[in-house]
Design a protein around this motif. Structure first.
Motif, PDB file in Angstrom:
ATOM      1  N   GLU A  67     -28.860 -12.552 -13.203  1.00 27.98           N
ATOM      2  CA  GLU A  67     -28.605 -11.848 -11.954  1.00 27.98           C
ATOM      3  C   GLU A  67     -27.126 -11.512 -11.760  1.00 27.98           C
ATOM      4  O   GLU A  67     -26.790 -10.486 -11.177  1.00 27.98           O
ATOM      5  N   LYS A  68     -26.242 -12.337 -12.286  1.00 31.23           N
ATOM      6  CA  LYS A  68     -24.807 -12.066 -12.140  1.00 31.23           C
ATOM      7  C   LYS A  68     -24.396 -10.827 -12.935  1.00 31.23           C
ATOM      8  O   LYS A  68     -23.543 -10.068 -12.502  1.00 31.23           O
ATOM      9  N   GLU A  69     -25.009 -10.622 -14.075  1.00 25.89           N
ATOM     10  CA  GLU A  69     -24.715  -9.431 -14.873  1.00 25.89           C
ATOM     11  C   GLU A  69     -25.199  -8.165 -14.173  1.00 25.89           C
ATOM     12  O   GLU A  69     -24.513  -7.143 -14.182  1.00 25.89           O
ATOM     13  N   VAL A  70     -26.382  -8.227 -13.556  1.00 28.76           N
ATOM     14  CA  VAL A  70     -26.925  -7.076 -12.833  1.00 28.76           C
ATOM     15  C   VAL A  70     -26.034  -6.762 -11.632  1.00 28.76           C
ATOM     16  O   VAL A  70     -25.693  -5.601 -11.384  1.00 28.76           O
ATOM     17  N   LEU A  71     -25.630  -7.797 -10.889  1.00 29.94           N
ATOM     18  CA  LEU A  71     -24.751  -7.588  -9.745  1.00 29.94           C
ATOM     19  C   LEU A  71     -23.422  -6.986 -10.181  1.00 29.94           C
ATOM     20  O   LEU A  71     -22.936  -6.030  -9.572  1.00 29.94           O
ATOM     21  N   TYR A  73     -22.788  -5.178 -12.826  1.00 36.76           N
ATOM     22  CA  TYR A  73     -23.034  -3.792 -13.238  1.00 36.76           C
ATOM     23  C   TYR A  73     -23.111  -2.874 -12.015  1.00 36.76           C
ATOM     24  O   TYR A  73     -22.488  -1.809 -11.979  1.00 36.76           O
ATOM     25  N   LEU A  74     -23.891  -3.289 -11.015  1.00 34.77           N
ATOM     26  CA  LEU A  74     -24.052  -2.463  -9.821  1.00 34.77           C
ATOM     27  C   LEU A  74     -22.739  -2.301  -9.066  1.00 34.77           C
ATOM     28  O   LEU A  74     -22.409  -1.219  -8.588  1.00 34.77           O
ATOM     29  N   LYS A  75     -21.982  -3.374  -8.952  1.00 37.28           N
ATOM     30  CA  LYS A  75     -20.708  -3.308  -8.235  1.00 37.28           C
ATOM     31  C   LYS A  75     -19.733  -2.364  -8.922  1.00 37.28           C
ATOM     32  O   LYS A  75     -19.013  -1.609  -8.272  1.00 37.28           O
ATOM     33  N   LYS A  76     -19.720  -2.371 -10.255  1.00 38.66           N
ATOM     34  CA  LYS A  76     -18.824  -1.470 -10.995  1.00 38.66           C
ATOM     35  C   LYS A  76     -19.272  -0.021 -10.882  1.00 38.66           C
ATOM     36  O   LYS A  76     -18.464   0.876 -10.666  1.00 38.66           O
ATOM     37  N   LYS A  77     -20.573   0.222 -11.036  1.00 36.32           N
ATOM     38  CA  LYS A  77     -21.090   1.595 -11.003  1.00 36.32           C
ATOM     39  C   LYS A  77     -20.982   2.222  -9.610  1.00 36.32           C
ATOM     40  O   LYS A  77     -20.746   3.411  -9.482  1.00 36.32           O
ATOM     41  N   LEU A  78     -21.181   1.400  -8.566  1.00 35.70           N
ATOM     42  CA  LEU A  78     -21.222   1.932  -7.203  1.00 35.70           C
ATOM     43  C   LEU A  78     -19.912   1.739  -6.454  1.00 35.70           C
ATOM     44  O   LEU A  78     -19.795   2.172  -5.315  1.00 35.70           O
ATOM     45  N   ALA A  79     -18.954   1.086  -7.071  1.00 42.70           N
ATOM     46  CA  ALA A  79     -17.641   0.846  -6.463  1.00 42.70           C
ATOM     47  C   ALA A  79     -17.769   0.198  -5.083  1.00 42.70           C
ATOM     48  O   ALA A  79     -17.288   0.703  -4.081  1.00 42.70           O
ATOM     49  N   CYS A  80     -18.473  -0.930  -5.055  1.00 42.02           N
ATOM     50  CA  CYS A  80     -18.667  -1.645  -3.794  1.00 42.02           C
ATOM     51  C   CYS A  80     -18.657  -3.142  -4.062  1.00 42.02           C
ATOM     52  O   CYS A  80     -18.681  -3.586  -5.202  1.00 42.02           O
ATOM     53  N   ILE A  84     -25.080 -12.406  -4.193  1.00 40.68           N
ATOM     54  CA  ILE A  84     -26.442 -12.806  -4.554  1.00 40.68           C
ATOM     55  C   ILE A  84     -26.897 -13.892  -3.603  1.00 40.68           C
ATOM     56  O   ILE A  84     -26.151 -14.829  -3.332  1.00 40.68           O
ATOM     57  N   GLU A  85     -28.120 -13.753  -3.085  1.00 44.42           N
ATOM     58  CA  GLU A  85     -28.739 -14.807  -2.288  1.00 44.42           C
ATOM     59  C   GLU A  85     -29.923 -15.341  -3.086  1.00 44.42           C
ATOM     60  O   GLU A  85     -30.720 -14.574  -3.603  1.00 44.42           O
ATOM     61  N   LYS A 109     -32.328   2.851 -14.172  1.00 46.39           N
ATOM     62  CA  LYS A 109     -31.718   2.971 -15.486  1.00 46.39           C
ATOM     63  C   LYS A 109     -31.756   1.638 -16.236  1.00 46.39           C
ATOM     64  O   LYS A 109     -31.864   1.604 -17.462  1.00 46.39           O
ATOM     65  N   LEU A 110     -31.677   0.530 -15.478  1.00 49.83           N
ATOM     66  CA  LEU A 110     -31.741  -0.804 -16.087  1.00 49.83           C
ATOM     67  C   LEU A 110     -33.172  -1.205 -16.447  1.00 49.83           C
ATOM     68  O   LEU A 110     -33.378  -2.206 -17.123  1.00 49.83           O
TER      69      LEU A 110
END
Length: 115
Positions: A67-71, A73-80, A84-85, A109-110
Motif C-alpha cells: 500500500e505504501k508503494e501505491v500511495l 505512486y499516486l502522490k507523485k503522479k497527482l502532485a498531492c 493510509i488508514e 493504469k495500475l
C-alpha cells in the motif's frame, strides 16, 4: 588494562504501539492476518469528503501488501499529499484535494477496478 568507550543505543526499552496502546512486544496490530487479493479482483470505491475546510479524496477497500508503494505512486503522479488508514482487514488511501477523476485513471493504469 584498556578501557573502550562506545555508544550503546540498544537499551531494550519496550515502547507503546500508537494504534492499540499495548507494548510493542505484545502488540497485535502488525501480526494481523490481512486479506490479500489480486489487483483485478478489487472493486475500489471512492468518495470526496470535507475535513476542516479541506477536500479529501478517499479510495477503499484495498486488500494489498504494498500500500505504501501505491500511495507514493499516486502522490507523485497527482502532485498531492496523502495518507493510509488501516481499518480491520482493509486499507483506505486518502489524497488531499479533489483528485477523484485523475486518481481513478491512475488506479486503472495500475490494474485496479473502479466502481
Amino acid at each position: 588494562m584498556k578501557f573502550i568507550l562506545e555508544r550503546d543505543f540498544s537499551d531494550g526499552i519496550d515502547t507503546l504501539c500508537k494504534k492499540c496502546g499495548e507494548l510493542k512486544s505484545k502488540c497485535i496490530c502488525n501480526n494481523t492476518n490481512k486479506k490479500i487479493l489480486p489487483k483485478d479482483l478489487h472493486k475500489i470505491k471512492s468518495k470526496l469528503k470535507k475535513v476542516q475546510n479541506n477536500l479529501i479524496s478517499s479510495f477503499y477497500p484495498f486488500y494489498i501488501e504494498n500500500e505504501k508503494e501505491v500511495l507514493s505512486y499516486l502522490k507523485k503522479k497527482l502532485a498531492c499529499g496523502g495518507n493510509i488508514e488501516s481499518i480491520d482487514d482493509y486499507i483506505i488511501i486518502n489524497l488531499q484535494g479533489d483528485v477523484l477523476d485523475r486518481a481513478k485513471i491512475e488506479l486503472q493504469k495500475l490494474g485496479f477496478k473502479i466502481n
